[in-house]
Write a protein that holds these residues in place. Structure first.
Motif, short mmCIF file in Angstrom:
data_model
loop_
_atom_site.label_atom_id
_atom_site.label_comp_id
_atom_site.label_asym_id
_atom_site.label_seq_id
_atom_site.Cartn_x
_atom_site.Cartn_y
_atom_site.Cartn_z
N MET A 1 21.21 27.18 85.25
CA MET A 1 21.57 27.27 83.83
C MET A 1 20.41 26.98 82.89
N GLY A 2 19.24 26.59 83.40
CA GLY A 2 18.07 26.38 82.57
C GLY A 2 18.26 25.32 81.51
N SER A 3 17.70 25.58 80.31
CA SER A 3 17.73 24.60 79.22
C SER A 3 19.14 24.26 78.77
N ILE A 4 20.05 25.22 78.84
CA ILE A 4 21.44 24.96 78.43
C ILE A 4 22.07 23.93 79.36
N GLY A 5 21.85 24.08 80.66
CA GLY A 5 22.40 23.13 81.62
C GLY A 5 21.79 21.75 81.46
#
Length: 427
Positions: free
Chosen positions: A259-263
């Motif tokens: 999920m990258g930065s959102i996660g």
């Protein structure tokens, strides 16, 4: 519900100097957490090394640790209000210089600037924490620390959440500019506050004009006063393994949740909410301050168990819930140890005691992140396996705390009660 939050509303409404110090914390903390993901994004943009990502956290912690002894000496010897203003303005300039990192070849600059920023934070944080008892009454002190912790968590949650979105949508440059501006605003709030401070006597000032002597006296004070030393150890013991666990949340978002930065923003937001609610819950469960050292051990055991669940699941919802609970325990541990130190330490030693606490905290976190990142870099364990190991070790630390530190504290409280009883009988 209103009655429960009324003491905090009254504190902010009626205590002008605490309010300004508190607003300064809110603004600068927002900038810190809003900008931290941008630094991580900067590193992952120009390098795909897990070790380099862990290294930025290590640099932050080691910079705090290496400068903490001198920071404590400075905050006890000089005017804390002026020190905090200077630290804020210098940090604004340093954060703005992160705009100069534009390639892999200039990535080293991010580490240098982060180190300088953290050295200034090593001065600012003990100065701020040492100032809280000086702008509050004894009755307000616990409320002030609970409110500060809750505010930190709310700002952490908002800052990390918005920071993740802003980094992904607006880019790192704008994030760094906003971060720099928050430090300027923070310095303005401190400038408007009146912060009393007990100054060293002329004899003490002359005796400690050599910084090394002043630092040595601070360490000697802790050695001779175990009732102060015990809560000083609490944060360091907790983060000895929690530091690696929070670092691994970044990798869990990238490689497990995808999920990258959102996660990362979501998981760190759960961490922030837990940190804010934990002190409120802990205060209700452990209403007697004499039980707080024992409660710190319970918090370590509980936090470790919760992170074991995080390491065993691949569900974002489950992770969010148990990260929240684990950091509620961490937040309770943080406030209880802070209040005990503020109550038990005289003002002229308070800066050195809190800087020593920061030293232990940052060294423990640095080693924790370094070991975990090295394990992952060499593929000795998976992310989730490493998380389970560190969570288990955190719970074991809590058990050891109960068999050592808690026993010493109970003996101290028993002796204290006996002395009070004897004094009462003598009267």
């Amino acid at each position: 519900m209103f009655d429960k939050i009324r003491p905090y509303i009254d504190l902010v409404s009626h205590n002008q100097n605490y309010r300004r110090l508190w607003l300064s914390q809110i603004v600068s903390n927002f900038g810190d957490w809003f900008g931290i993901l941008a630094v991580y994004a900067l590193i992952t943009r120009y390098s795909d090394s897990e070790f380099l990502l862990g290294l930025i956290i290590i640099v932050k912690m080691m910079s705090l640790a290496s400068f903490s002894p001198f920071a404590g000496y400075i905050t006890d010897r000089f005017n804390r209000r002026r020190i905090m203003i200077a630290c804020d303005l210098l940090r604004a300039v340093i954060v703005a210089c992160l705009l100069l990192v534009v390639s892999y070849e200039t990535l080293w600059l991010a580490y240098v600037l982060t180190a300088l920023q953290m050295m200034l934070s090593a001065i600012f944080e003990p100065a701020k924490t040492s100032s809280i008892p000086n702008v509050t009454t004894k009755e307000e002190l616990v409320d002030a620390n609970v409110l500060s912790a809750a505010s930190w968590s709310i700002i952490f949650t908002i800052g990390m959440g918005l920071g993740g979105l802003a980094t992904a949508w607006l880019g790192t440059d704008l994030v760094f500019i906003i971060d720099s501006g928050t430090y300027v605003l923070s310095s303005w709030f401190i400038y408007r506050a009146v912060i009393p401070q007990d100054e060293m006597s002329d004899a003490e000032r002359k005796r400690t004009r050599n910084p090394l002597i002043g630092i040595k006296e601070g360490f000697r004070y802790l050695k001779d006063n175990h009732q102060v030393l015990r809560p000083t150890l609490a944060k360091g013991c907790f983060t000895m393994f929690l530091g690696a666990l929070t670092y691994m949340l970044i990798l869990v978002s990238e490689e497990v949740l995808m999920m990258g930065s959102i996660g990362i923003g979501s998981l760190y937001s759960a961490r922030g909410v837990g940190t804010g609610i934990g002190p409120v819950i802990g205060r209700r469960i452990f209403s007697d301050e004499q039980d707080w050292v024992r409660a710190m051990g319970y918090c370590m055991i509980f936090g470790g168990l919760m992170y074991m669940v995080v390491g065993l699941t691949t569900s974002l919802i489950v992770m969010l819930l148990f990260v929240f609970i684990a950091h509620a325990a961490s937040g309770a541990n943080w406030v209880m140890s802070t209040v005990l130190l503020q109550r038990r330490t005289p003002d002229t030693f308070r800066g050195r005691v809190f800087s020593t606490e920061w030293l232990l905290f940052t060294l423990a976190q640095s080693v924790s992140v370094m070991v975990s990142s090295w394990i992952l870099e060499n593929d000795w364990l998976t992310i989730q396996q490493t998380m389970i190991v560190f969570a288990l070790l955190l719970s074991i630390t809590g058990i050891i705390w109960h068999t050592t530190i808690t026993q010493e504290e109970q003996a101290f409280q028993k002796e204290r009660r006996e002395n009070l009883t004897a004094a009462h009988v003598a009267e």
